[in-house]
Design a protein around this motif. Sequence first.
Motif: not given
Lengths: 442, 76
Positions: A168-171, A189-195, A229-234, A256-261
């Motif tokens: 992901g770009a977050a890393l 780094l602890y690599d996990v699936r995020v969705q 991402g979408s609510i489903e993604d998160l 820090a998950i998703g966008h600011q909103t």
Amino acid sequence: MTRLPFDPDRLSTPLAPDLGSQQGNDGAMTVSQVALLINQAVADAAPRKIRVVGEVSNFVGRDHWFFSIKDDQATLRCVCFASIARQVKAPVQDGLTVVITGRLAFYEVQGHIQFYVDKVEPVGQGPLELQLRVLCDQLAKLGYFDEEKKLSLPAFPQCVAVVTSRSGAALQDVIDTTSRRWPGLELLLYDVRVQGDQAAGQIGDAITTISQQAAKIGIDAVLLTRGGGSIEDLWAFNERVVADAIYHCKVPIVAAIGHQTDTTVAELVADLRSATPTQAAMALVPDAAALMMQVHQYAQRLTGLLSRQSSYAQQRLDAVRRHSLFRRPDLLVNTADQRLSDLVTQLVRSEKRCIEERNRMVAALDRQLSGVGPQSILGRGYSYTLDSGNRPLKLAKDVQKGHRITTVLCDGRISSIVESSGKETLPVGHPKQSDRGQGDLF
Amino acid sequence: MGKHRRPKFEDAIAQLEQIIENLESGETGLEDSLAEYEKGMDLIKQCRTILGTVQKKIKKLTADTDGKLVKKDTNV
């Protein structure tokens, strides 16, 4: 129901029951027969699978669900058996707009058509938002969001575990920010699936494992992050398993998950929520350049403080050195010498006075003594007599005729022989007769 | 807060701030001030060394068969 949903005249003969064997006396059909008719008609008229949208009402749900679905003109009874109801994630309640999928059938026991539900889908904001709201209510009551339970972030972490996807770009944002601010920080780094389905479980396991072993490895904090991402993604970050893992984690977590909103349950439970991965890294990692400046200022302050103290000490020393005692130490000696001399003079005078005083006292005592001594009495015409043994003679009867006696006067002695002795008879009124208290001369 | 290994930098900064506070109070004698100054300058040297540490490579955390976390090199 006011009319049947089918035209009985259109029924074909093979489907019609054999009325001849079952009809009553007047040729009428039985209720069961009619029920069978209705059921068949419904099966013919309605598609095998129907989707219906409407509002839930009269909901009763234990194992099996019984409710009605309605719009502003009609109501349809529904039943959802337990095996289906268990799979429905969103809570169903009166007022909820749903789309139900299933089939129509005539329930002959109670004499009404009902909808047998195979699937329930809340509509619009219902599904996930409702589930989220319910979870948030539960967690809030358990104190998961309480500020006083949140851990404080370490001021100078040396090792941070980042729980995110390696792809992901977050890393990369986290790596860039931390390496710029504190290059010496160790990132793990602890690599996990995020969705996806497995994401929540993996995230929860990662946080729990890190919490258990953080002290041994030396992890000071955790950074949990993923991009937008979408609510489903998160959705994984809204799952209970993730909330539990974060709540029980023994090291501070910044999320820090998703966008600011976007705000997920994970961020609400975490010790700190940041809007973006970059901001999370900035919150966690101090700026080494700023710290270097602060250390430099400390060095300047230390040097300044010592310099001031030394300068002050030097001033005090100079002031002391300027004092007359140090410039003319002989004055001190002279003063002392003079003082000593004065004291010696006083001592000598005092001694002399003392001796004179004592001499006067002795002379006075001597005079007193002379005044009361025997010589003074003899000088006034008295004498005393000693016997032959030179013992003072007090009584006449103590000597006899022929004894030698000696009489002592103020200017000498007279030696005599006693011719006679005896008591003297004094005339009446003689002063000596009444004088009994003169006391002894000796 | 859980039990953390206290970083050396945090210790050094805390001690440095205490030394400055002591010297600013004016209650320290000259000899003690000199000793505190030397100690403070040593701490400053330590802080500068820590801050100047070269960048560390990111490593990967994985759990072995016993569930124990191990660090491994990664090409991230």
